[in-house]
Design a protein around this motif. Structure first.
Motif, PDB file in Angstrom:
ATOM      1  N   ARG A   5       0.865  -1.188   0.000  1.00 47.98           N
ATOM      2  CA  ARG A   5       0.000   0.000   0.000  1.00 47.98           C
ATOM      3  C   ARG A   5       0.896   1.230   0.000  1.00 47.98           C
ATOM      4  NH1 ARG A   5      -5.092   0.976  -0.642  1.00 47.98           N
ATOM      5  NH2 ARG A   5      -5.674  -0.970   0.360  1.00 47.98           N
ATOM      6  N   VAL A   6       0.590   2.193  -0.865  1.00 46.96           N
ATOM      7  CA  VAL A   6       1.330   3.462  -0.883  1.00 46.96           C
ATOM      8  C   VAL A   6       0.870   4.268   0.323  1.00 46.96           C
ATOM      9  CG1 VAL A   6       1.830   5.574  -2.161  1.00 46.96           C
ATOM     10  CG2 VAL A   6       1.503   3.425  -3.410  1.00 46.96           C
ATOM     11  N   VAL A   7       1.833   4.619   1.196  1.00 54.63           N
ATOM     12  CA  VAL A   7       1.500   5.319   2.432  1.00 54.63           C
ATOM     13  C   VAL A   7       2.043   6.746   2.470  1.00 54.63           C
ATOM     14  CG1 VAL A   7       1.252   3.194   3.777  1.00 54.63           C
ATOM     15  CG2 VAL A   7       3.482   4.323   3.665  1.00 54.63           C
ATOM     16  N   GLY A   8       2.778   7.154   1.460  1.00 51.51           N
ATOM     17  CA  GLY A   8       3.311   8.512   1.438  1.00 51.51           C
ATOM     18  C   GLY A   8       4.303   8.694   0.311  1.00 51.51           C
ATOM     19  N   SER A   9       5.038   9.782   0.380  1.00 52.98           N
ATOM     20  CA  SER A   9       6.020  10.075  -0.667  1.00 52.98           C
ATOM     21  C   SER A   9       7.326  10.533  -0.029  1.00 52.98           C
ATOM     22  CB  SER A   9       5.491  11.150  -1.615  1.00 52.98           C
ATOM     23  OG  SER A   9       5.252  12.355  -0.926  1.00 52.98           O
ATOM     24  N   ALA A  10       8.375  10.502  -0.820  1.00 51.53           N
ATOM     25  CA  ALA A  10       9.690  10.961  -0.376  1.00 51.53           C
ATOM     26  C   ALA A  10      10.226  11.932  -1.420  1.00 51.53           C
ATOM     27  CB  ALA A  10      10.643   9.776  -0.219  1.00 51.53           C
ATOM     28  N   VAL A  11      10.860  12.999  -0.964  1.00 51.72           N
ATOM     29  CA  VAL A  11      11.462  13.985  -1.861  1.00 51.72           C
ATOM     30  C   VAL A  11      12.954  14.020  -1.589  1.00 51.72           C
ATOM     31  CG1 VAL A  11      11.533  16.417  -2.520  1.00 51.72           C
ATOM     32  CG2 VAL A  11       9.341  15.353  -1.926  1.00 51.72           C
ATOM     33  N   SER A  12      13.730  13.919  -2.659  1.00 49.41           N
ATOM     34  CA  SER A  12      15.189  13.969  -2.537  1.00 49.41           C
ATOM     35  C   SER A  12      15.723  14.890  -3.622  1.00 49.41           C
ATOM     36  CB  SER A  12      15.766  12.558  -2.707  1.00 49.41           C
ATOM     37  OG  SER A  12      17.168  12.620  -2.738  1.00 49.41           O
ATOM     38  N   THR A  13      16.260  16.021  -3.216  1.00 60.79           N
ATOM     39  CA  THR A  13      16.816  16.945  -4.208  1.00 60.79           C
ATOM     40  C   THR A  13      18.260  16.605  -4.554  1.00 60.79           C
ATOM     41  OG1 THR A  13      17.389  18.494  -2.444  1.00 60.79           O
ATOM     42  CG2 THR A  13      15.294  18.850  -3.579  1.00 60.79           C
ATOM     43  N   ASP A  16      21.478  10.407  -7.075  1.00 59.99           N
ATOM     44  CA  ASP A  16      22.161   9.976  -8.287  1.00 59.99           C
ATOM     45  C   ASP A  16      21.449  10.611  -9.488  1.00 59.99           C
ATOM     46  OD1 ASP A  16      22.395   7.953 -10.678  1.00 59.99           O
ATOM     47  OD2 ASP A  16      24.070   7.519  -9.326  1.00 59.99           O
ATOM     48  N   PRO A  17      22.204  11.169 -10.425  1.00 57.91           N
ATOM     49  CA  PRO A  17      21.592  11.830 -11.577  1.00 57.91           C
ATOM     50  C   PRO A  17      20.614  10.955 -12.360  1.00 57.91           C
ATOM     51  CG  PRO A  17      23.930  12.340 -11.495  1.00 57.91           C
ATOM     52  CD  PRO A  17      23.663  11.294 -10.441  1.00 57.91           C
ATOM     53  N   SER A  18      20.809   9.641 -12.357  1.00 55.64           N
ATOM     54  CA  SER A  18      19.901   8.765 -13.111  1.00 55.64           C
ATOM     55  C   SER A  18      18.509   8.702 -12.479  1.00 55.64           C
ATOM     56  CB  SER A  18      20.485   7.358 -13.232  1.00 55.64           C
ATOM     57  OG  SER A  18      20.519   6.729 -11.969  1.00 55.64           O
ATOM     58  N   LEU A  19      18.385   9.166 -11.241  1.00 52.15           N
ATOM     59  CA  LEU A  19      17.085   9.142 -10.562  1.00 52.15           C
ATOM     60  C   LEU A  19      16.314  10.453 -10.690  1.00 52.15           C
ATOM     61  CD1 LEU A  19      18.018   7.190  -7.325  1.00 52.15           C
ATOM     62  CD2 LEU A  19      16.885   6.340  -9.386  1.00 52.15           C
ATOM     63  N   ILE A  20      16.927  11.453 -11.316  1.00 45.34           N
ATOM     64  CA  ILE A  20      16.234  12.738 -11.496  1.00 45.34           C
ATOM     65  C   ILE A  20      14.983  12.506 -12.332  1.00 45.34           C
ATOM     66  CG2 ILE A  20      16.394  15.024 -12.581  1.00 45.34           C
ATOM     67  CD1 ILE A  20      19.370  15.016 -11.762  1.00 45.34           C
ATOM     68  N   GLY A  21      13.877  13.040 -11.852  1.00 44.03           N
ATOM     69  CA  GLY A  21      12.607  12.910 -12.560  1.00 44.03           C
ATOM     70  C   GLY A  21      11.771  11.724 -12.118  1.00 44.03           C
TER      71      GLY A  21
END
Length: 96
Positions: A5-13, A16-21
């Motif tokens: 079950r999706v219980v929330g979100s995570a933000v990472s500024t 690794d560049p491959s994870l941008i977007g």
């Protein structure tokens, strides 16, 4: 694959560049009765899931096999949103 079950979100500024977007969601494993079990973990969302949805998560090397995450440093990917679950002939979950 695991049900979660999706219980929330995570933000990472900073990542690794491959994870941008990529959208990062917090998920928690659910059993066949939609009861939450186990710890919360982060999964890359490749299907547009949202908080509260029941999803299919793949982990480990299989997580790097989706068209979106191929060759990227991911360990868990949301690869499907569940519409229903049927166990032993009984529907235990149906998306409203």
């Amino acid at each position: 694959m695991r049900i979660a079950r999706v219980v929330g979100s995570a933000v990472s500024t900073v990542k690794d560049p491959s994870l941008i977007g990529h959208k990062l969601l917090l998920v928690r494993e659910a059993d066949e009765k939609d009861e939450l079990v186990g710890p919360v973990f982060v999964a890359v969302d490749v299907v547009g899931a949202g908080t509260g949805e029941l999803v299919m998560v793949t982990e480990g090397s299989a997580a790097r096999q989706s068209g979106t995450t191929s060759g990227q440093p991911v360990d868990a990917v949301i690869m499907g949103i569940l519409d229903s679950l049927e166990v032993d002939g009984t529907v235990t979950f149906r998306k409203s």
